[in-house]
Design a protein around this motif. Sequence first.
Motif, mmCIF file in Angstrom:
data_model
loop_
_atom_site.group_PDB
_atom_site.id
_atom_site.type_symbol
_atom_site.label_atom_id
_atom_site.label_comp_id
_atom_site.label_asym_id
_atom_site.label_seq_id
_atom_site.Cartn_x
_atom_site.Cartn_y
_atom_site.Cartn_z
ATOM 1 N N LYS A 137 0.688 -1.155 0.130
ATOM 2 C CA LYS A 137 -0.242 -0.088 0.093
ATOM 3 C C LYS A 137 0.683 1.334 0.215
ATOM 4 C CE LYS A 137 -3.429 2.301 2.755
ATOM 5 N NZ LYS A 137 -4.367 2.243 4.045
ATOM 6 N N PHE A 138 1.960 1.279 0.757
ATOM 7 C CA PHE A 138 2.690 2.311 0.809
ATOM 8 C C PHE A 138 3.536 2.435 -0.668
ATOM 9 C CE2 PHE A 138 3.620 1.544 5.537
ATOM 10 C CZ PHE A 138 2.339 1.949 5.917
ATOM 11 N N VAL A 139 3.872 1.466 -1.336
ATOM 12 C CA VAL A 139 4.627 1.594 -2.503
ATOM 13 C C VAL A 139 3.929 2.000 -3.679
ATOM 14 C CG1 VAL A 139 6.247 -0.010 -3.949
ATOM 15 C CG2 VAL A 139 6.407 -0.154 -1.672
ATOM 16 N N ARG A 140 2.676 1.745 -3.724
ATOM 17 C CA ARG A 140 1.826 1.940 -4.747
ATOM 18 C C ARG A 140 1.951 3.483 -5.306
ATOM 19 N NH1 ARG A 140 -2.725 -0.207 -2.924
ATOM 20 N NH2 ARG A 140 -1.713 -2.119 -3.018
ATOM 21 N N PRO A 141 1.876 4.300 -4.345
ATOM 22 C CA PRO A 141 1.932 5.806 -4.849
ATOM 23 C C PRO A 141 3.203 6.263 -5.325
ATOM 24 C CG PRO A 141 1.379 5.906 -2.523
ATOM 25 C CD PRO A 141 1.229 4.325 -3.018
ATOM 26 N N ARG A 142 4.425 5.292 -5.407
ATOM 27 C CA ARG A 142 5.738 5.817 -5.583
ATOM 28 C C ARG A 142 6.436 6.842 -4.975
ATOM 29 N NH1 ARG A 142 7.073 4.642 -10.862
ATOM 30 N NH2 ARG A 142 9.070 5.428 -9.980
ATOM 31 N N PRO A 143 6.270 6.715 -3.476
ATOM 32 C CA PRO A 143 6.833 8.078 -2.575
ATOM 33 C C PRO A 143 8.236 7.793 -2.702
ATOM 34 C CG PRO A 143 6.523 5.831 -1.349
ATOM 35 C CD PRO A 143 5.816 5.428 -2.668
ATOM 36 N N ASP A 144 8.942 8.764 -2.345
ATOM 37 C CA ASP A 144 10.342 9.085 -2.676
ATOM 38 C C ASP A 144 11.322 8.324 -1.396
ATOM 39 O OD1 ASP A 144 9.706 10.594 -0.413
ATOM 40 O OD2 ASP A 144 11.311 12.192 -0.775
ATOM 41 N N ARG A 145 10.488 7.799 -0.436
ATOM 42 C CA ARG A 145 10.907 7.122 0.722
ATOM 43 C C ARG A 145 9.797 6.296 1.606
ATOM 44 N NH1 ARG A 145 14.875 10.522 3.964
ATOM 45 N NH2 ARG A 145 15.793 10.521 1.956
ATOM 46 N N ILE A 146 10.043 5.181 1.982
ATOM 47 C CA ILE A 146 9.003 4.578 3.293
ATOM 48 C C ILE A 146 9.649 4.681 4.426
ATOM 49 C CG2 ILE A 146 8.162 2.599 3.784
ATOM 50 C CD1 ILE A 146 8.157 1.817 0.631
ATOM 51 N N VAL A 147 9.016 5.140 5.240
ATOM 52 C CA VAL A 147 9.553 5.451 6.851
ATOM 53 C C VAL A 147 8.619 4.235 7.520
ATOM 54 C CG1 VAL A 147 9.468 6.873 8.579
ATOM 55 C CG2 VAL A 147 9.846 7.793 6.376
ATOM 56 N N ALA A 148 9.409 3.459 8.375
ATOM 57 C CA ALA A 148 8.819 2.531 9.367
ATOM 58 C C ALA A 148 9.527 2.711 10.556
ATOM 59 C CB ALA A 148 9.022 1.003 8.517
ATOM 60 N N ALA A 149 8.737 2.342 11.723
ATOM 61 C CA ALA A 149 9.518 2.063 12.990
ATOM 62 C C ALA A 149 9.322 0.668 13.218
ATOM 63 C CB ALA A 149 8.279 2.800 14.104
ATOM 64 N N LEU A 150 10.186 -0.004 13.799
ATOM 65 C CA LEU A 150 10.524 -1.369 14.082
ATOM 66 C C LEU A 150 10.084 -1.406 15.724
ATOM 67 C CD1 LEU A 150 13.562 -2.537 11.960
ATOM 68 C CD2 LEU A 150 11.104 -2.326 11.553
ATOM 69 N N GLY A 151 9.380 -2.071 16.141
ATOM 70 C CA GLY A 151 8.826 -2.362 17.545
ATOM 71 C C GLY A 151 9.041 -3.725 18.079
ATOM 72 N N PHE A 152 9.791 -3.593 19.316
ATOM 73 C CA PHE A 152 10.077 -5.156 19.903
ATOM 74 C C PHE A 152 9.679 -5.279 21.391
ATOM 75 C CE2 PHE A 152 13.177 -3.440 16.729
ATOM 76 C CZ PHE A 152 13.382 -4.589 15.826
ATOM 77 N N THR A 153 9.627 -6.302 21.783
ATOM 78 C CA THR A 153 9.303 -6.691 23.298
ATOM 79 C C THR A 153 10.593 -7.143 23.747
ATOM 80 O OG1 THR A 153 6.954 -7.253 22.877
ATOM 81 C CG2 THR A 153 7.683 -7.812 24.807
ATOM 82 N N THR A 154 11.077 -6.505 24.640
ATOM 83 C CA THR A 154 12.412 -6.831 25.631
ATOM 84 C C THR A 154 12.187 -7.191 26.810
ATOM 85 O OG1 THR A 154 13.196 -4.840 26.337
ATOM 86 C CG2 THR A 154 13.648 -5.226 23.738
ATOM 87 N N ALA A 155 13.188 -7.846 27.381
ATOM 88 C CA ALA A 155 13.056 -8.091 28.901
ATOM 89 C C ALA A 155 13.146 -6.738 29.790
ATOM 90 C CB ALA A 155 14.227 -8.888 29.289
ATOM 91 N N ASN A 156 13.348 -5.582 29.337
ATOM 92 C CA ASN A 156 13.421 -4.599 29.985
ATOM 93 C C ASN A 156 12.340 -3.546 29.353
ATOM 94 O OD1 ASN A 156 15.758 -5.187 31.736
ATOM 95 N ND2 ASN A 156 16.980 -4.790 29.791
#
Length: 604
Positions: A250-269
């Motif tokens: 869905k992000f790629v279809r309009p041909r943006p100059d860049r895709i921004v993403a946040a990666l979320g993780f569950t850690t012990a802390n």
Amino acid sequence: MPDTDDTLDEPAVAFATAKTAVAARLTDLAASSDVLQQEELRAYAGRGFAAGWRMPVEFSDGVRRIDLLLPAGFPWQPPRVALIDRPPFLSWPHIEHDGVLCLASDMLDVDPYDPAGVVTYMLGDAAKLIDRLIAGELITDFQDEFLSYWDHAADEGGPHFVSLLTAEPPTREVRVWRGKKFYILAETDAELERWLVNRFGKKPDGFKTDTAALLWLEAPPVPSDYPRSGQDLRRFAAAAGEDPGALLAKFVRPRPDRIVAALGFTTANGPALAGVIAPEPSAPRYGARDPLLKGFRPGTIPDSLLLARYLGNTNLIRRSIERADPDWIHGRGQDSRTAQLREKTVAVIGCGSVGAAIAVTLAQAGVGRLVLIDFDILKWSNIGRHVLGATYVGQPKSKALAEKLRSDFPHLYVTDFVCDADTAVRRHADVLASCDLVVSATGSWTADSRLDAWQETTARRIPIVYGWLEAHACAGHALLIGDAEGSLRHGFDRTGLPHFQVTVWPNGTPLRREPACGAAYQPYGPMELGFINSLIAELALDALLSATEPTHRIWVGPRKRLVQIGGGWSAVWREDSSFREEGGFILERPWPVADDSGKEAQAA
């Protein structure tokens, strides 16, 4: 007085003495070592090391060289240990880019009077750490302390990431505002716009947001698995339970100059966030072929192929994310009160040196909505004990304080009214009635008694915390009249004099006067106010979280200052069972209630 030259030489003498003691200890330990030359010390650029030794140490896999390093401030600064014979950076945790070890003991205080003992301990600690690293025992520390290692692996340059996101699953579509120097991630456009307006006073020119992704994984990767290409980002999306052909396509279809993403993780802390940017693939150096549409007419390329071409071998830009969401700001996600306070609304009536400080404390504590009410103008004579400084002189205190709090805490909702307590009750009763608590810090019996009368007439009895000072802030009071029975007036006579006061002034309250009509003041400062402001703010928080019964707390200031300015303890205070001559403590007393005949009776 010591000689100036001797004083200037003292740090150098202390360093030389400590260095000699360390050298002697290394000899006692029969450690084979070579003194590090300046060229070798310069390999630790920016560290400020002034001396060191290199020594071979036998480990389970053979001999490895380590450096013992003394900073210029030794023995007042701790020594450091570096591993020379080591694998590539980020192969092992707890080793910085130049080989310096991150030892737990680096966070501990050390004994500057036993430099040799400190070094012995540090060398032993370093040897234990290296042995465990060789055995592969600490690899999970890469995950438990993910943010530190991601920071090391992040690319230099690029925009700074700020997150307003709720740091929790599921994987979802979010929004991003892309400024020139930083990107802000949020759940909605409205949240982004409000945060920016609060922080900078206006909406940025040409305000526009883009779609971004939050991909949530149950566990963070180790450095060898950090995403490096668009293809890796697709792999992470799949691991996050997201079909790459859906959200990312869905992000790629309009041909943006860049895709921004946040990666979320569950850690012990706790949760951790990391940022990535996937630039649009660039066209070949020669020729005019579109790398995405190659072989297809516009609009005919399948989504899956377009996604594979956009997120292929192009290098990702890895960036750290700084969290600015309420959970992180108010307790770093570890304070159980944060969620409860975020839903509360508090009106602060009176934004002087007491009320303004309380409003700031409530904002820092995480109260989600504040209503500030005051009719007065900030003057130069106020700023010595007010949270507002010269920037706001000449402005209404409530309006200026609201502006400051919105800028300092952009995630909060802060409104203001320039009026007195009576006007607030008459014109804005609906606003007060919608609050969870009212704090009155007016210092005015007229204003406080007006609020007391209003409270008794409201359909939903709104708790009120009253705060007031005794002369020269030598004592201070915080009173909660909650949703149970109780009234402010039960503790005062009809002219506003309290039945219980801690201090007395045999020669009359010592006032100072300005060279102006009716301009009298008491010259106490922010230190005296600090105890009282904290007393009132703490009772306000108690009222928001649990307290409902009438509660009266008193800050009894130190006797020494009271006597110095001509005051003393009152007779009623001396007769109280809690009396202590020295002062300097907090007291809680029952608040009077009215009996059936209308006379005042002390609560049991």
